[in-house]
Design a protein around this motif. Structure first.
Motif, PDB file in Angstrom:
ATOM      1  N   UNK A 159       0.838  -1.196   0.000  1.00  0.00           N
ATOM      2  CA  UNK A 159       0.000   0.000   0.000  1.00  0.00           C
ATOM      3  C   UNK A 159       0.873   1.247   0.000  1.00  0.00           C
ATOM      4  N   UNK A 160       0.486   2.213  -0.821  1.00  0.00           N
ATOM      5  CA  UNK A 160       1.130   3.524  -0.827  1.00  0.00           C
ATOM      6  C   UNK A 160       0.268   4.455   0.017  1.00  0.00           C
ATOM      7  N   UNK A 161       0.839   4.943   1.079  1.00  0.00           N
ATOM      8  CA  UNK A 161       0.067   5.769   2.011  1.00  0.00           C
ATOM      9  C   UNK A 161       0.333   7.257   1.833  1.00  0.00           C
ATOM     10  N   UNK A 162       1.433   7.600   1.176  1.00  0.00           N
ATOM     11  CA  UNK A 162       1.733   9.028   1.036  1.00  0.00           C
ATOM     12  C   UNK A 162       2.658   9.234  -0.159  1.00  0.00           C
ATOM     13  N   UNK A 163       2.452  10.354  -0.855  1.00  0.00           N
ATOM     14  CA  UNK A 163       3.290  10.738  -1.989  1.00  0.00           C
ATOM     15  C   UNK A 163       3.797  12.147  -1.718  1.00  0.00           C
ATOM     16  N   UNK A 164       5.120  12.291  -1.868  1.00  0.00           N
ATOM     17  CA  UNK A 164       5.714  13.595  -1.564  1.00  0.00           C
ATOM     18  C   UNK A 164       6.734  13.952  -2.631  1.00  0.00           C
ATOM     19  N   UNK A 185       4.029  -2.347   3.464  1.00  0.00           N
ATOM     20  CA  UNK A 185       3.930  -3.663   2.832  1.00  0.00           C
ATOM     21  C   UNK A 185       3.804  -4.743   3.892  1.00  0.00           C
ATOM     22  N   UNK A 186       3.189  -5.824   3.491  1.00  0.00           N
ATOM     23  CA  UNK A 186       3.082  -6.993   4.368  1.00  0.00           C
ATOM     24  C   UNK A 186       3.144  -8.259   3.520  1.00  0.00           C
ATOM     25  N   UNK A 187       3.674  -9.326   4.120  1.00  0.00           N
ATOM     26  CA  UNK A 187       3.720 -10.616   3.445  1.00  0.00           C
ATOM     27  C   UNK A 187       3.452 -11.713   4.460  1.00  0.00           C
ATOM     28  N   UNK A 252       5.611  -7.206   8.420  1.00  0.00           N
ATOM     29  CA  UNK A 252       5.229  -5.881   7.936  1.00  0.00           C
ATOM     30  C   UNK A 252       6.459  -4.995   7.881  1.00  0.00           C
ATOM     31  N   UNK A 253       6.398  -4.019   6.972  1.00  0.00           N
ATOM     32  CA  UNK A 253       7.486  -3.053   6.856  1.00  0.00           C
ATOM     33  C   UNK A 253       6.919  -1.739   6.336  1.00  0.00           C
TER      34      UNK A 253
END
Length: 441
Positions: A159-164, A185-187, A252-253
């Protein structure tokens, strides 16, 4: 002590030569005393330092004799367990002893032998143990429990949570340089255990180490976890005879990814970017402008280096990948590029026609050589006037063809020279215009 090995004994002489008050007192006052100088250990006592054990009963060893000297004997808490660690063995669990140091002393490191009921089980390394420490002593593989491990790609989430946007300022002008994405990300890693024996397994430990990429993943699963530190967790299970269990570990990371301008078009085409663009349209407008400028720079660089082709020109006039209705080059530059392509195509056609003329001339030269040979052969032949006249007429026509082809070649070469001058001027104009446009960008 192994057979034929050498035993090194360090003897500490405590005697003071009969002087109880003089030299010994001066040594203690100057150096802090023998015990302070030889036995003082730091806070992590037992690691990287010599440990002195005091033997309860005096032991004498004569010259050329060997002896095993018992220093201390402790009964520690422990139990036999199975341990599965993917890094050590991908298929089998390992039989181990889980021991706890419930003594008040530090147990020194070394190599130890494991025995059960007088039977030798194996030899393993022993790490130093502080009081209340626990340690696994692994000694043999166990094939009664089968283990499989797989990473479930279908359960992986990114998942992309923020764009800067990161901007830089040069000569008083601020321009966007990089695009930073904040990702979560998670796996999921699935373990499957099956007890193939008729005996239960009371304790099975699964040692799992998280991936070290992206600055280190975090193990989010807490179920059945009995020990956890940064990047490592130990899970405990019990297996009945013939039982099979499945267990998922989630990692998770959260990290930051820097996208280059060449990666931005693919990012904009992804469906995951649509909600983000609706949330922050201004940032995505800046990203599209960055992509457009980078594509325009690439097009202008190609023009400045005269890398102009029909396919490139079609791409440049079609528009940017992020702005299809906006061409990458100005209309006058496109017109100049088209003129260059037309002049180059006309030059290639003239050169092809010259090659055709030269091929015809070569055929004429071959035919003339044949006619001359025939005329020479008729010198000794009587009544050859008609045939000779025919050959001479053919030679005359061939000469006329040679003159005609040479005039054609000369005209085409003059046309090529004119086109080369025109091309040189067009190329100079378009490269100068491309360089100016690049400087403005």
């Amino acid at each position: 002590i192994q057979k034929e090995s050498t035993l090194h004994l360090v003897l500490r002489l405590r005697g003071d030569g009969g002087n109880d008050n003089g030299e010994r007192s001066s040594r203690k006052s100057a150096g802090g005393g023998d015990d302070d100088r030889y036995e003082a250990l730091p806070a992590i006592r037992g690691v990287g330092e010599h440990i002195v054990y005091h033997v309860a009963e005096p032991v004498s060893i004569r010259a050329r004799e060997a002896a095993v000297v018992p220093v201390a004997q402790y009964i520690l808490q422990g139990e036999q367990v199975l341990v599965y660690d993917y890094k050590d063995n991908e298929v089998n669990a390992v039989r181990s002893f889980l021991v706890k140091n419930d003594t008040p002393v530090v147990l020194a490191p070394g190599s130890i032998c494991l025995l059960e009921g007088g039977r030798f089980l194996g030899q393993t390394a022993f790490c130093p143990m502080f009081p209340e420490d626990e340690q696994l002593l692994k000694f043999a593989e166990d094939s009664s429990v089968s283990v499989t491990r797989q990473v479930l790609s279908e359960l992986s989430v990114s998942n992309i949570v923020d764009v800067r946007i990161v901007s830089v300022t040069r000569d008083g002008v601020t321009r966007p340089r990089d695009c930073l994405l904040r990702r979560n990300d998670s796996k999921t890693i699935r373990f499957t255990f099956k007890n193939n024996s008729s005996r239960p397994v009371p304790k099975l430990f699964v040692d799992h180490t998280a991936a070290a990429s992206q600055g280190g993943w975090v193990i989010a699963t807490k179920t059945n976890c009995v020990k956890s530190v940064t990047g490592f967790s130990r899970f405990q299970f019990a297996l009945a005879a013939g039982e099979q269990i499945t267990f998922d570990v989630v990692e998770e990371v959260s990290y930051t990814e820097c996208l280059t301008t060449s990666q931005l078009p693919a990012f904009l085409k992804k469906a995951s970017s649509v909600p983000l663009e609706e949330k922050d349209p201004q940032t995505f407008a800046t990203i599209r402008q960055m992509v457009f400028q980078e594509e325009a720079k690439a097009a202008l660089g190609a023009v400045a280096n005269l890398v102009i082709s029909e396919s490139n020109l079609a791409t440049w006039t079609t528009g940017s990948s992020v702005r299809p209705q906006q061409p990458l080059l100005a209309a006058d530059m496109v017109a100049q590029a088209q003129q260059i392509l037309q002049a180059e195509a006309r030059t290639r056609e003239l050169r092809r026609e010259i090659d055709v003329c030269n091929a015809r001339l070569q055929k004429v030269f071959v035919n003339q050589s044949r006619l001359r040979d025939n005329i020479k052969s008729l010198e000794k032949v009587a009544a050859s006037d008609k045939l000779l006249a025919r050959y001479m007429a053919d030679l005359g026509r061939e000469e006329d063809d040679i003159l005609s082809e040479k005039r054609l070649i000369e005209g085409k070469e003059n046309a090529i020279a004119d086109l080369d001058k025109e091309l040189q001027q067009l190329r100079f104009q378009i490269t100068a215009a491309a360089q100016k446009a690049l400087e403005r960008l």
